[in-house]
Structure formats: C-alpha cells, structure tokens
Design a protein around this motif. Structure first.
Motif, PDB file in Angstrom:
ATOM      1  N   ASP B 285       0.825  -1.207   0.000  1.00 17.61           N
ATOM      2  CA  ASP B 285       0.000   0.000   0.000  1.00 17.61           C
ATOM      3  C   ASP B 285       0.857   1.254   0.000  1.00 17.61           C
ATOM      4  OD1 ASP B 285      -2.016  -1.767   0.147  1.00 17.61           O
ATOM      5  OD2 ASP B 285      -2.368  -1.550   2.311  1.00 17.61           O
ATOM      6  N   LEU B 286       2.079   1.173   0.557  1.00 20.83           N
ATOM      7  CA  LEU B 286       2.922   2.356   0.651  1.00 20.83           C
ATOM      8  C   LEU B 286       3.601   2.658  -0.662  1.00 20.83           C
ATOM      9  CD1 LEU B 286       4.763   1.794   4.050  1.00 20.83           C
ATOM     10  CD2 LEU B 286       2.624   2.962   3.639  1.00 20.83           C
ATOM     11  N   LEU B 287       3.844   1.590  -1.458  1.00 23.71           N
ATOM     12  CA  LEU B 287       4.737   1.769  -2.598  1.00 23.71           C
ATOM     13  C   LEU B 287       4.228   2.795  -3.605  1.00 23.71           C
ATOM     14  CD1 LEU B 287       5.889  -1.915  -3.111  1.00 23.71           C
ATOM     15  CD2 LEU B 287       7.097  -0.029  -2.039  1.00 23.71           C
ATOM     16  N   PRO B 288       2.930   2.789  -4.000  1.00 21.38           N
ATOM     17  CA  PRO B 288       2.521   3.767  -5.026  1.00 21.38           C
ATOM     18  C   PRO B 288       2.303   5.165  -4.484  1.00 21.38           C
ATOM     19  CG  PRO B 288       0.705   2.320  -4.444  1.00 21.38           C
ATOM     20  CD  PRO B 288       1.862   1.886  -3.621  1.00 21.38           C
ATOM     21  N   MET B 289       2.349   5.376  -3.160  1.00 20.04           N
ATOM     22  CA  MET B 289       2.001   6.680  -2.600  1.00 20.04           C
ATOM     23  C   MET B 289       3.148   7.653  -2.786  1.00 20.04           C
ATOM     24  SD  MET B 289      -0.060   5.764   0.809  1.00 20.04           S
ATOM     25  CE  MET B 289      -0.755   7.380   0.896  1.00 20.04           C
ATOM     26  N   PRO B 290       2.827   8.923  -2.985  1.00 22.60           N
ATOM     27  CA  PRO B 290       3.885   9.938  -3.091  1.00 22.60           C
ATOM     28  C   PRO B 290       4.620  10.069  -1.758  1.00 22.60           C
ATOM     29  CG  PRO B 290       1.715  10.946  -3.050  1.00 22.60           C
ATOM     30  CD  PRO B 290       1.482   9.489  -3.158  1.00 22.60           C
ATOM     31  N   ARG B 291       5.919  10.300  -1.841  1.00 20.98           N
ATOM     32  CA  ARG B 291       6.751  10.255  -0.640  1.00 20.98           C
ATOM     33  C   ARG B 291       6.483  11.422   0.297  1.00 20.98           C
ATOM     34  NH1 ARG B 291      11.102   7.063  -0.663  1.00 20.98           N
ATOM     35  NH2 ARG B 291      12.368   8.533   0.531  1.00 20.98           N
ATOM     36  N   GLY B 292       6.198  12.595  -0.276  1.00 28.27           N
ATOM     37  CA  GLY B 292       6.030  13.770   0.581  1.00 28.27           C
ATOM     38  C   GLY B 292       4.886  13.620   1.557  1.00 28.27           C
ATOM     39  N   PRO B 293       3.661  13.388   1.068  1.00 26.37           N
ATOM     40  CA  PRO B 293       2.536  13.215   2.003  1.00 26.37           C
ATOM     41  C   PRO B 293       2.723  12.035   2.945  1.00 26.37           C
ATOM     42  CG  PRO B 293       1.756  13.531  -0.229  1.00 26.37           C
ATOM     43  CD  PRO B 293       3.220  13.424  -0.325  1.00 26.37           C
ATOM     44  N   LEU B 294       3.359  10.975   2.431  1.00 23.82           N
ATOM     45  CA  LEU B 294       3.585   9.789   3.279  1.00 23.82           C
ATOM     46  C   LEU B 294       4.470  10.151   4.463  1.00 23.82           C
ATOM     47  CD1 LEU B 294       2.807   6.849   3.224  1.00 23.82           C
ATOM     48  CD2 LEU B 294       4.981   6.340   2.129  1.00 23.82           C
ATOM     49  N   ALA B 295       5.514  10.923   4.178  1.00 28.64           N
ATOM     50  CA  ALA B 295       6.409  11.317   5.258  1.00 28.64           C
ATOM     51  C   ALA B 295       5.686  12.213   6.246  1.00 28.64           C
ATOM     52  CB  ALA B 295       7.633  12.037   4.693  1.00 28.64           C
ATOM     53  N   ARG B 296       4.798  13.075   5.724  1.00 31.64           N
ATOM     54  CA  ARG B 296       4.066  13.951   6.635  1.00 31.64           C
ATOM     55  C   ARG B 296       3.140  13.152   7.538  1.00 31.64           C
ATOM     56  NH1 ARG B 296       3.450  17.563   2.793  1.00 31.64           N
ATOM     57  NH2 ARG B 296       1.291  17.033   2.305  1.00 31.64           N
ATOM     58  N   ARG B 297       2.527  12.113   6.982  1.00 33.78           N
ATOM     59  CA  ARG B 297       1.525  11.387   7.767  1.00 33.78           C
ATOM     60  C   ARG B 297       2.155  10.355   8.699  1.00 33.78           C
ATOM     61  NH1 ARG B 297      -0.970  13.188   3.491  1.00 33.78           N
ATOM     62  NH2 ARG B 297      -3.164  13.772   3.655  1.00 33.78           N
ATOM     63  N   GLY B 299       5.604  10.001   9.286  1.00 30.96           N
ATOM     64  CA  GLY B 299       6.882  10.369   9.869  1.00 30.96           C
ATOM     65  C   GLY B 299       8.029   9.813   9.059  1.00 30.96           C
ATOM     66  N   LEU B 300       9.203  10.441   9.243  1.00 31.38           N
ATOM     67  CA  LEU B 300      10.363  10.033   8.461  1.00 31.38           C
ATOM     68  C   LEU B 300      10.872   8.621   8.798  1.00 31.38           C
ATOM     69  CD1 LEU B 300      12.670  13.118   7.929  1.00 31.38           C
ATOM     70  CD2 LEU B 300      11.668  11.615   6.216  1.00 31.38           C
ATOM     71  N   PRO B 301      10.808   8.187  10.068  1.00 31.14           N
ATOM     72  CA  PRO B 301      11.345   6.848  10.372  1.00 31.14           C
ATOM     73  C   PRO B 301      10.706   5.749   9.528  1.00 31.14           C
ATOM     74  CG  PRO B 301      10.917   8.026  12.383  1.00 31.14           C
ATOM     75  CD  PRO B 301      10.408   8.893  11.290  1.00 31.14           C
ATOM     76  N   ALA B 302       9.401   5.837   9.327  1.00 33.65           N
ATOM     77  CA  ALA B 302       8.733   4.806   8.541  1.00 33.65           C
ATOM     78  C   ALA B 302       9.275   4.806   7.121  1.00 33.65           C
ATOM     79  CB  ALA B 302       7.226   5.045   8.532  1.00 33.65           C
ATOM     80  N   LEU B 303       9.478   6.002   6.595  1.00 34.88           N
ATOM     81  CA  LEU B 303       9.979   6.111   5.233  1.00 34.88           C
ATOM     82  C   LEU B 303      11.405   5.556   5.141  1.00 34.88           C
ATOM     83  CD1 LEU B 303       8.340   7.184   2.978  1.00 34.88           C
ATOM     84  CD2 LEU B 303       9.598   9.339   3.095  1.00 34.88           C
ATOM     85  N   ARG B 304      12.191   5.835   6.184  1.00 39.55           N
ATOM     86  CA  ARG B 304      13.564   5.356   6.150  1.00 39.55           C
ATOM     87  C   ARG B 304      13.588   3.821   6.207  1.00 39.55           C
ATOM     88  NH1 ARG B 304      15.636   7.489  10.505  1.00 39.55           N
ATOM     89  NH2 ARG B 304      16.016   5.522  11.586  1.00 39.55           N
ATOM     90  N   ARG B 305      12.705   3.249   7.022  1.00 37.56           N
ATOM     91  CA  ARG B 305      12.659   1.784   7.081  1.00 37.56           C
ATOM     92  C   ARG B 305      12.271   1.212   5.727  1.00 37.56           C
ATOM     93  NH1 ARG B 305      15.759   0.050  10.940  1.00 37.56           N
ATOM     94  NH2 ARG B 305      15.023   0.417  13.062  1.00 37.56           N
TER      95      ARG B 305
END
Lengths: 254, 588
Positions: B285-297, B299-305
């Motif tokens: 579910d995360l893969l197609p989402m744009p990175r900017g809003p994902l990081a906002r919602r 947080g950065l740790p999830a994105l880094r993982r």
C-alpha cells in the motif's frame, strides 16, 4: 668471625653485627610456650629461619605418627601466628587430614604437595622456603644427606621461613639421625604411656621427646603431653612440680 | 520462539514411552484347516472353502507373523490353530527385568504448553509462547492470568531475556568464526549474516541455508532463513515470509515485500496504528504513494525503514568481533639453540605479551609457547597459572623450569607465545605495601612454581566430605581452596590404606575394647581403651553396607602406642558383621 683482624673500629662494628644477628635470631625464634623446653633451647625457641629435623625413635608407625603430630603442632602454631599457610611435602601421602585438624591444622591452613621421590620432595621444599610467603615448610623424606640439609638450611635462611624435615626410617637398626646434617635442632620422638585415668579410658597422649643435637646448646630429653587442638604441648603435671630436678636430669642425660 | 526453545533445550529429553501400536493379530475368522466351518453348515464349493484362497491367506498370515519381532509373534492359538495345546498364561514366564532398557532414541517430549511470563508494570504478560501454546490461542502480550484461565495445566516460567541474548551472541560468534566475517545479532530473535562473497565457500546460498537449518535443528532450535539483497527485506521475509527458507533475487525486494504487513518493516507501534487509521495495511500500500505526504503522515522513520528494505538507503551491519588471543611472535635472524638464548627470547616475548594483556585489561591463565625449528617441525610448551597474572618475571620463572624440555634440534628460528586462556585482571593496588604493612603473601605464584616442578595434580588441599566412614571422609581440592573441616570426633593422624586384620583378639562382647591382639606378627597387651564409636554403613552406596556396622575403639598398649581399631558388627546382631577385628590407624 673472619680470620683477618682489622683496626679497632672494624672489629667493633663486626662484633656489633654479630650481636645484632644473635638478637635477631632470638627475636624470630618460635617458643613452644613450655618453660621446660624453651629454657633449654639456645634461642629460647625454635629458630624461625632454620632447618629442624624430627625423627621417630623407632621404625614403628606409632612413633612416626607421634613425630608427625609433634611437627604438626609446631607448624600449626606458626601458621596461626603468621596468618599464612603451611606447605607439607611428602612422597607418599598417607596422612589423615582430620587427625591433623585435631592438632590445630585446619584444611585451609595446609597445602599438600606430593613429590615423586625424596629428591623432588627436597626441591619442592626449597622452592617453598625461598618464596618466603609461607608460615613453614614440612617435608617427609627417608634420605637427606649433608648437602641436602645444607641447601635447605640456606633456603630457610634466605626465605626467613622455618623448615621442618620429618625423617622416616629407611632400614631397621639405622636411626635417620645418625646421618650428618646441617639442621639447627634434631629431635627424636617416641610414644610414652599416658597417665592412667581414674575411670576406664585413654588419657592425654604423652611423648618421650629427645633433643639429640642443637646448635649452641645442650641436648636434653623429657616426657611431654601431646599437643592439643591448638598445637600446644604441655608438661605432665607431676613433672611440672619438679621442674628444677628435671633440668638436672636432662643435663645428665645429655 | 527462541526463549521457549532455549528452555526446552535445558531440560533433559523426557523419555516417555511412545504409544506402541498393538501387534495386529489376524482375526480369527479363517477356519483354516478346521474340517467344520463356522456355523457347522457344510456347503461344498463355497468361496471361503476353496483351498487355493485359504492356503494363500494362511501363507500371508504366517509370513506376517514371521515378520514380527520374536516377542510379538502370536502364539499358535492366536493364529487359530486350535489343535495345539494352549500355553498356560502364567507358567514358565521369565520375570520381567527390574530396570527397563534405556530407550534407544530420544523421544520428543509431550510436555505441557509452555509460556514465559514477564512483568510489565504491575501485570504479568506473556513474553513468549511455544507452538503448542500458540495453537491454543495464547499469544505474546496476553495477560498470564487470562492464559491460565483459558488453558489448565499451563507451564508458566519467568522470561530471561539476558540468557536468550547470550544464546544469540554465541550463535553470532559461531557465525563469525565459521561462516562469514560479517554477522550480528538482529533484534531479540535473529541474526544477520552478510553472505556477500562467502556463499560459494559453503556450496551456494541454498546449500548454506540447509546447513544452517540443520545445525539449528541439532541445537533443538527452529530456524527460518531469508536471503535478500537488503537487511531490511531479509528481516521482514524471515519473520513474515511464512516459509523456512525464502530466497529472493536482487532488485525483487518490492515485489516480495508488498504482500507483507506493515509490521514487517520494523516500525514502532504508534506509526502502525497511524497507518491503520489511513487504511494502510500492507507494504504494497505504501509503494505507489507519493513520498512527501507519506512522510508527513507517518513520519520520516517509517519512510527510512521502507527505503532500507528496498535498498534505496544503505544499512550497514555492525559485525560481532570475536575476541582475539593475545599473541607475540619473534622471528629470529639466526637460528638459536642454547638455553640462555631461548630464555632471552622468552623474556622478550613475555614483555610484548604482557603489554598486550595490560592494554586488554586481562591476565593470562594458560600460555603456549610454540617453537618452530629450522627443519619446519614445531614444538609446543604449555604452562598454566593458578590465578590470572601478567607478571613477566613470574611467567619467565615458570618457563625457566621447562626450558630443559625444549629440543632445539638444528636451531629454532621462530618463537610464538600465545595466551590461550585469559581472565579479566584489573590494576593491582599497592597501598598496603607502600604503608609497610604487607598482608599475607600471595601464594599463587608459589603454587604455579611448584606445579611446574611436580605437576598440577601434585598440589592439593584436603577437605571434608559428608561421610562418617573414615576412608570416604576426605577429598582433594585445589591448592588455594579453603575447604571445610571435620567434626571433632577423635581421629588418628595416619590411616592405613586398607584396614589390616588382627589375630588372637581377646575382647568382651558387645562393647568392650580388646584386652590383647596381634598385629603384623607382634602381640600387644592393651592397658586402656575408649569406645565404641559406632559407624554405620552407607546403605545408599552398596547393598553390602545396608546392615554393616563398625565399632571403633581407641586403645593404648603397654608400651604407650595408641591404635585405632574396629570390629565389624555390633556384637549383638549377626547381620551387622562377622565380629572380625581390624587395625585402621595410628594416633601419635
């Protein structure tokens, strides 16, 4: 004393040194705590940095046990006084440690070492003496000639540790103390009948102790009561009352 | 699963008898050779009466019976041959053996479900559960009281994370030493192995995985392995992949991870709950989402993982470093052969080694000196110390005792000194010595020296064993121990190796010391005696000692010799001994 005589101050200083040495030897002597023995030893006790020989009077196991207990009592008092341990070297280990504990040597005070033969026993004793951290070193040997006893004497002097050589009989009819030795004192121990008790039972053990030779003193012999659980000897009650006469008898026996 | 399996490993395999299938006896339906069939009716030509079929069946049954082990073979009667006399069921049977022979194979214990409880605040929660417990619906995080209510007979033990961690550490150390230079513990239950460049040494990745799983099975651990291009992906696939071995090719991480739940990405629980509010359940579910809003919602740790798992961000493994054995090596310009030269080199080696030990805060307990000769042969010289030490002079003295055992041959060209066993050793305080008040001297150096001369087993102290039998009351301990002493019963100072029989003993029964006895050919007349001290046999050791009694006496003969004698038997009951007398020791 050296044969070369110097000037007055030199002689004086040398004399002072020898007197100081004598005082030191008396200071490091280990008394038995029994006036009848200490009074007749040259240093007022056993020299704390010298070799002493102890032999059973007869080649029987009982006299050997008495000699062992006599030595054990001495080193038990030394170990308590020094707060250190005793090294007990033997070539054939047949000691029974509970019996030693009853002479004042608990298990935490003794390190036993087993040598393969008399030569190794003597080498182990010498190592222990030179280490200088032990309260005393005991070795059980059958054969120890003049050279061996001289080495032990030097090692004891170097390490300031008393050395006890418990001799055992090698063959019937030849006392181990008939060999030459550099030991400071040589003792011969035998079992003696204990005083009869008013009730059935065995009284406190007694030994016939004979000082065969001592450096700077006379030999003597007397009967003592065996060491108690702190390693202390005692004079029999009747002999204690006749202390003056016993001295004379001892002097004659010598 | 690791904590429960670790506990299971500790307990011995419970040998429970496997429910053995009863030997399948042929049903007594076949009339066999009986002339009258069941029911008594005779119908020639009936199918069951045809001789060929009956003969075939009988042959099959006989063959089946012969194939059974001897003790399971049915008797003639069970085979239906009623013409033979039946054996009496209780006649001529051998008695059952007293001890059943040990089970040849370890049988998997059918133990109660096991859970481990760990305190969280004021509550006890399940920290781990074994597969049986998991199958019963107990899950980590559940309250222990609830689990206890759900499943009776539950095996509940305290969790010990430190011990689990130690098992993992040991496994990681094993991996570093045997498999790959880069290995580290991952989380509470896993190990990362970097297989880059080492897989071919183990015969390929697949073979390596099989071997690791085999090793863990021998250790009674269940292993799941994932091989992936990034540590994050391997971490997720090993825990959520659902198979013992998952291997994915490089660059396929996104594809492999997309069906896995978000929890596989090592994100904290608050991010998980936030993601579930947005309806994000799976990694895909995360893969197609744009990175900017994902990081906002989230947080950065999830994105880094996520990036780590997909290989967009590097995640290095910090490897476990096995502690190294301090070694000092000296290569000599010219071969040496004299004792003085060897001793000098040993001193130089010791100086180097002691410097290493001091830096590591360690002291040596065992050292090995390896000497390589010109002809290529190697000689090894081990020494041991009774306490950790880095005193070069002391160690040199220990080697000095052994130099004569060195055979230099045509010359020694390399000497290597290794401290094969070390222990932590801090700095030594010199305060008491400076004040001039030495405590009791350290005897460990002496013990080492004496052990070097006479052998380590030649030095000992003697301590008590809880036994009243005199021969068994002593045991040897280490030379620097202070073992406990004995109770104050009178004991001789010399004990005979074996009690020696006495002859011509004259004594009053039951409890008087002997009046006279002969020992080693010599007669002794007893004048005084103490006793008896009764010592009973130790029935738990030998059958012969169940009733045995020794009565010890301390006697003195007319010459003043004091002996320790005993009589076997108490003088009343014949079962306690045969009233023979023995000499056992000498008092001084």
């Amino acid at each position: 004393m050296s044969a070369v005589a110097g000037s007055h101050p030199e002689i004086l200083s040398r004399l002072r040194e020898s007197v100081a040495d004598l005082c030191l030897r008396q200071a490091q002597a280990v008394p038995f705590g029994v006036a009848g023995i200490d009074g007749r030893l040259a240093d007022g006790g056993l020299d704390g940095a010298a070799l002493h020989e102890i032999a059973p009077a007869a080649p029987s196991l009982n006299d050997e046990a008495a000699a062992t207990l006599f030595a054990a009592g001495i080193v038990a008092r030394l170990a308590v006084a020094a707060g250190s341990r005793v090294l007990w070297v033997a070539s054939r280990f047949d000691l029974y440690a509970p019996g030693l504990e009853q002479a004042g040597l608990p298990p935490g005070r003794v390190i036993f070492a087993e040598g393969r033969d008399d030569r190794e026993v003597l080498a182990l004793m010498e190592d222990g003496l030179r280490h200088a951290g032990l309260a005393a070193v005991i070795g059980e040997v059958r054969r120890a000639d003049m050279t061996a006893s001289r080495r032990l004497q030097l090692a004891a002097d170097a390490g300031k540790t008393p050395a006890l050589l418990a001799r055992r009989w090698r063959r019937q009819g030849t006392c181990p103390l008939s060999e030459l030795s550099a030991a400071t004192t040589r003792w011969r121990i035998a079992c003696a009948p204990s005083a009869p008790l008013p009730a059935p039972g065995v009284g406190r053990a007694r030994w016939a102790v004979e000082l065969v030779r001592q450096r700077g003193g006379n030999p003597f012999s007397l009967t003592v009561e065996a060491c108690d659980d702190t390693g202390c000897l005692a004079l029999p009650a009747d002999a204690a009352h006749r202390a003056a006469a016993a001295v004379g008898a001892g002097a004659r026996a010598a | 699963m690791l904590p429960t399996e670790r506990l299971r490993r500790l307990e011995p395999a419970r040998a429970q008898p496997e429910p053995r299938a009863a030997p399948s006896l042929p049903v007594d339906d076949d009339p066999g050779a009986c002339s009258v069939p069941r029911g008594g009716h005779w119908r020639p030509g009936a199918r069951w009466a045809r001789s060929d079929r009956a003969a075939g069946d009988r042959a099959a049954v006989a063959a089946g019976a012969a194939a059974l082990p001897l003790h399971q073979q049915p008797t003639m009667r069970e085979l239906g041959r009623r013409s033979e006399a039946a054996e009496h069921p209780f006649k001529g049977r051998a008695h059952a053996p007293l001890a059943a022979p040990a089970a040849p194979l370890p049988i998997a214990p059918a133990a109660a479900p096991l859970i481990l409880a760990a305190p969280v605040g004021n509550r006890q929660l399940i920290a781990a559960a074994c597969p049986a417990a998991l199958a019963l619906g107990l899950a980590p995080g559940m309250a222990v009281t609830q689990a206890r209510a759900l499943v009776p007979g539950l095996d509940i033990r305290p969790a010990d994370p430190a011990a689990d961690r130690a098992v993992l550490d040991r496994l990681a150390l094993h991996a570093v030493r045997h498999w790959t230079p880069t290995a580290a513990v991952s989380g509470d239950d896993g190990i990362w192995l970097d297989l880059t460049g080492v897989a071919h040494l183990h015969g390929g990745e697949e073979r390596f995985c099989r071997r690791v799983i085999g090793l863990c099975r021998r250790l009674r651990l269940t292993a799941r392995i994932a091989v992936a291009g990034t540590p994050g992906a391997a971490h997720a696939l090993a825990r959520f992949g659902g198979q013992p071995v998952v291997r994915i090719a490089g660059g396929k991480e996104a594809q492999a991870l997309s069906p896995l739940p978000l929890a596989s990405l090592r994100v904290p629980p608050d991010i998980l709950s936030a993601a579930s509010r947005f309806g994000l359940e799976r990694v895909g579910d995360l893969l197609p989402m744009p990175r900017g809003p994902l990081a906002r919602r989230l947080g950065l740790p999830a994105l880094r993982r996520l990036d780590q798992a997909l290989g967009r961000v590097a995640e290095p493994i910090v490897p476990v470093v096995p502690e190294e054995v301090p070694v000092a090596t000296l290569r000599l310009l010219e071969p040496i052969g004299t004792a003085e030269a060897i001793e000098q080199v040993i001193r130089d080696l010791l100086a180097l080694l002691v410097e290493q030990l001091r830096e590591g805060g360690a002291g040596a307990r065992a050292l090995v000196l390896a000497l390589e000769r010109v002809d290529g042969s190697e000689q090894r010289l081990p020494i041991g110390t009774s306490r950790a030490t880095r005193d070069a002079a002391h160690l040199a003295r220990l080697f000095h005792l052994r130099i004569e055992r060195i055979d230099p041959g045509s010359g020694i060209e390399t000497m290597r000194l290794a401290a094969t066993r070390t222990e932590p050793l801090g700095a030594t305080a010199l305060g008491t010595t400076l004040a001039g008040d030495d405590g009791p001297a350290d005897l460990s150096t002496l013990v080492d020296q004496l052990a070097g001369r006479a052998g380590a087993e030649a030095l000992f102290t003697v301590g008590a064993v809880e036994s009243d039998v005199p021969e068994r009351a002593t045991a040897r301990h280490g030379p620097l121990d202070a073992p406990p002493g004995w109770p104050a019963w009178t004991r001789p100072v010399r004990l005979l190796r074996r009690p020696e029989p006495l002859s011509n003993v004259l004594a009053l029964l039951p409890d008087q010391p002997p009046r006279r006895f002969t020992w080693r050919g010599q007669a002794h007349a007893v004048v005084a005696g103490d006793g008896p001290e009764r010592i009973h046999g130790e029935w738990w050791r030998r059958d012969g000692e169940v009733w045995a009694v020794r009565d010890y006496f301390r006697v003195e003969d007319d010459s003043g010799a004091r002996f320790w004698l005993f009589r076997r038997g108490d003088g009343v009951d014949a079962a306690t001994g045969d009233l023979s007398w023995y000499m056992h020791g000498m008092f001084g």
